[in-house]
Design a protein around this motif. Structure first.
Motif, PDB file in Angstrom:
ATOM      1  N   ALA A 374      45.827  42.974  38.457  1.00 50.54           N
ATOM      2  CA  ALA A 374      46.703  42.925  39.616  1.00 50.54           C
ATOM      3  C   ALA A 374      48.082  43.466  39.271  1.00 50.54           C
ATOM      4  CB  ALA A 374      46.828  41.484  40.123  1.00 50.54           C
ATOM      5  N   PRO A 389      46.080  42.194  43.993  1.00 49.83           N
ATOM      6  CA  PRO A 389      44.924  42.573  43.157  1.00 49.83           C
ATOM      7  C   PRO A 389      44.588  44.049  43.310  1.00 49.83           C
ATOM      8  CG  PRO A 389      44.467  40.597  44.450  1.00 49.83           C
ATOM      9  CD  PRO A 389      45.725  41.190  45.002  1.00 49.83           C
ATOM     10  N   ALA A 397      30.716  36.219  41.027  1.00 46.24           N
ATOM     11  CA  ALA A 397      31.879  35.346  40.873  1.00 46.24           C
ATOM     12  C   ALA A 397      31.684  34.315  39.768  1.00 46.24           C
ATOM     13  CB  ALA A 397      32.185  34.648  42.190  1.00 46.24           C
ATOM     14  N   GLN A 512      41.705  35.555  41.039  1.00 46.89           N
ATOM     15  CA  GLN A 512      40.905  35.618  42.252  1.00 46.89           C
ATOM     16  C   GLN A 512      39.762  34.596  42.222  1.00 46.89           C
ATOM     17  OE1 GLN A 512      40.108  39.701  43.806  1.00 46.89           O
ATOM     18  NE2 GLN A 512      41.020  40.332  41.868  1.00 46.89           N
ATOM     19  N   GLU A 513      39.326  34.237  41.018  1.00 48.20           N
ATOM     20  CA  GLU A 513      38.221  33.284  40.873  1.00 48.20           C
ATOM     21  C   GLU A 513      38.715  31.847  40.806  1.00 48.20           C
ATOM     22  OE1 GLU A 513      37.451  37.119  38.716  1.00 48.20           O
ATOM     23  OE2 GLU A 513      39.006  35.595  38.686  1.00 48.20           O
TER      24      GLU A 513
END
Length: 685
Positions: A374, A389, A397, A512-513
């Motif tokens: 990101a 991102p 994921a 993001q996870e």
């Protein structure tokens, strides 16, 4: 942390000594590792070039300053971003892109890659297409280019990590070039050594960071911009320098350097001592460098500072913006008069993973963050405004979450989040001793007698067990379990801990996870995540094989010498502890080397070859020979500074004894042709 034999020295105690009472996590970890090994084809093990996401590696403003150019190292791509860091354009980059430079007028962009012997040129357009390919400068004898810079005259500077060269190009006149035009230039080379990884032109100075030499090298330029042959100033530390920023001060130069503490690594206290992160302010005057001040930024939570910016306040005082890859803080401070230590210090929370920082037109800063994949915007004060991102392909994921968590454990302080940074105690990460997972060039005391050792790479561990020179870790399970204790040794907390809640850590919260991490990360899951990362952390593609599929005549000759003299120990196995994985057909070596390079060139046995003092009573475990250009210095003791130094020491006797050092008088040696051929072959591994 994970510092090869350095960490293993303290791992021989029984696992029952950890604070888990009667619970032994190793059986469950080993079951996990065995299942993953059963699913892995080590013959076709992919390199990790693209395994960990897009990896935005740099960020630089261009044109009117409201657009930015970055390289995605994990996608072999160049991207153009608007003022809000949204992607406007994506172009192919040289493989493994590693450096970007923008001309002083903002109208031309230059890009280099680690696996390409060229500097690619792009012209800037006001509108789409924002960048347009406009020729290249070919450097056919060069490999492992790591960075590029450009001067106001148009002179170019590139650094080659493999052979340690600083290359100057003075462009010559050319007609309007096409995308594939080869452009003319007058070239000159200077060998600096020490694996140069960054170059910057500031005023009349060219500054190069020679990572493994632990040195910043400052040279001046002539009227055309070419680097002068004579006159060199070196700023040298006891340990690597990861970043720098510089400003002219009249005829002098001010340099802010970010690196490990300038102090020998000290392990006598049972922990890794004196490896905090520091920034150092220097003034270069009349060919000499004077240290004006130094600041322990680990005390502020800034660890492995890769993004530093030397600035000036409205009152004309020197200021520094410093953030790191390994910590979760950004610190801004103002130096006292004449560069004396700062008193005005301001601290901000920031996710880990910052590698490059640049100013924004109109105020504030932007950061390239490979760990988060990101870009991050900051206001003038240093507060996070937005995390953007990189646009990338969707991934699984759950698998990605575990891998990403392991990467964060490796590269940030999350493995030892409560470490102290006072006196010898240090806040550090694995990368403190293993730059980008490789080495730091140090030869350090182990804390055991007179034994001194070099750091070893942490890439390629999955098929290279048992691990480290003393081979006290039989598998990744024991590495992952023991490293939590090693990382926090000497501090007042237990290594069997949970990260709870993950939302309390800016790095995990920014991923993001984040939803994958839940409300608690228990100790067993942390260890599995670190293992998952190490399983995928294989060596990047060797620049020496780029675009090739066969040996040269010299390399073929070297392969035969290696087969006859070396392969009985450095065996052509694809899994070090599996004798059945040995590639027994000599003719098959070539195809393996020029594919994914899966051969480890090692085995799981000890040998005594004269490299003293021995790290183990039986000698040392036969080491892997993969990516030798990343591993300097050589031999367990670090006695050989380059491959020629290794080959000069080789000797053998009629009774079958082989020596890497200390060969007896009368021992047989490689002749000049054999050594030349062997070196050519070794450079391919």
């Amino acid at each position: 942390m994970l510092a090869s034999s350095a960490s293993c020295e303290r791992k021989s105690a029984s696992v029952q000594t950890i604070a888990t009472n009667s619970y032994d996590p190793l059986p469950e970890l080993r079951e996990f590792e065995a299942a993953r090994r059963a699913q892995t084809d080590f013959v076709h093990l992919p390199s990790s070039d693209h395994a960990f996401g897009a990896d935005p590696y740099t960020i630089t403003p261009f044109g009117d300053g409201k657009r930015f150019v970055s390289i995605l190292r994990g996608r072999d791509a160049i991207v153009v971003l608007d003022a809000s860091l949204q992607e406007l354009q994506r172009l192919p980059a040289p493989p493994s892109p590693s450096g970007v430079a923008v001309s002083s007028d903002g109208k031309t962009v230059f890009v280099v890659g680690e696996r390409a012997g060229r500097i690619e040129r792009f012209v800037v357009r006001d509108d789409a297409p924002h960048l347009e390919a406009a020729g290249r400068y070919e450097l056919p004898d060069v490999r492992a280019l790591r960075d590029v810079a450009v001067g106001p005259e148009g002179a170019l500077y590139a650094v080659e990590e493999d052979r340690g060269r600083l290359i100057s190009l003075v462009p010559q006149p050319f007609d309007a070039p096409q995308a594939d035009s080869i452009l003319p230039a007058r070239r000159s080379d200077i060998t600096l050594g020490g694996a140069p990884v960054r170059v910057v032109r500031v005023g009349k100075f060219v500054i190069t960071n020679c990572l493994l030499a632990h040195a910043l090298v400052v040279r001046t330029v002539d009227d055309d911009g070419a680097v002068a042959d004579a006159g060199e100033t070196r700023i040298t530390h006891d340990g690597p320098i990861w970043s720098f920023s510089a400003r002219p001060a009249g005829d002098d130069l001010l340099v802010l350097a970010g690196g490990v503490e300038d102090h020998p690594l000290d392990r006598r206290g049972g922990f890794f001592g004196y490896i905090d992160s520091f920034v150092f302010l220097y003034k270069v005057h009349d060919g000499a460098a004077e240290r004006l001040s130094m600041v322990n930024v680990s005390e502020f939570g800034v660890v492995t500072p890769k993004a530093v910016e030397l600035d000036e306040t409205a009152e004309g005082k020197l200021a520094a913006f410093v953030t790191g890859y390994g910590g979760e803080s950004l610190v801004r401070f103002v130096f006292g008069d004449a560069g004396k230590p700062p008193t005005d210090v301001r601290l901000h929370s920031l996710p880990g993973g910052s590698r490059a920082i640049a100013k924004r037109a109109g105020g504030g800063f932007v950061i390239a963050n490979p760990l988060l994949d990101a870009f991050v915007t900051l206001n003038d004060a240093g507060d996070v405004q937005k995390i953007v991102p990189v646009v990338d392909a969707p991934v699984d994921a759950s698998r990605r979450g575990t891998l990403r968590l392991g990467e964060a454990l490796f590269f940030t302080t999350l493995m030892a989040p409560k470490n102290k940074a006072d006196d010898a105690h240090s806040r550090f990460t694995c990368e403190t001793c293993h730059f980008e997972g490789h080495v730091d060039g140090r030869i350090h005391h182990t804390g055991r007698g007179d034994v001194r050792v070099v750091t070893k790479p942490l890439l390629g561990l999955f098929n290279n067990r048992p691990h480290f020179s003393r081979a006290l870790d039989p598998d990744l399970s024991s590495i992952a379990h023991n490293e939590f204790r090693v990382a926090g040794a000497g501090n007042d907390y237990l290594p069997w801990f949970s990260l709870e809640p993950p939302s309390a850590h800016p790095t995990l919260s920014a991923m993001q996870e984040a939803a994958y991490f839940g409300s608690r990360l228990p100790p067993l899951e942390l260890r599995k995540a670190l293992m998952t990362f190490l399983m995928a952390f294989s060596h990047r593609t060797n620049p020496a094989i780029e675009g090739r599929s066969a040996f040269s005549a010299l390399e073929s000759e070297g392969a035969r010498v290696f087969r006859d003299r070396c392969e009985s120990c450095h065996q052509a196995r694809t899994s070090t502890d599996d004798a059945m994985s040995r590639v027994t057909s000599f003719n098959a070596w070539e195809s393996h080397i020029f594919s994914s390079g899966p051969i480890v060139w090692a085995m799981n046995e000890y040998r005594k070859t004269g490299v003293e003092p021995y790290v183990h009573e039986r000698g040392a475990r036969v080491p892997s020979l993969r990516r030798l250009y990343k591993k300097r210095p050589y031999l367990t003791s670090g006695a050989a500074k380059d491959l020629q130094g290794v080959l000069d020491r080789v000797g053998w006797t009629d009774d079958g004894a082989f020596f890497h050092d200390g060969a007896p008088e009368g021992a047989k040696k490689l002749d000049a042709r054999e050594a030349e051929a062997m070196r050519a072959f070794l450079e391919l591994l």
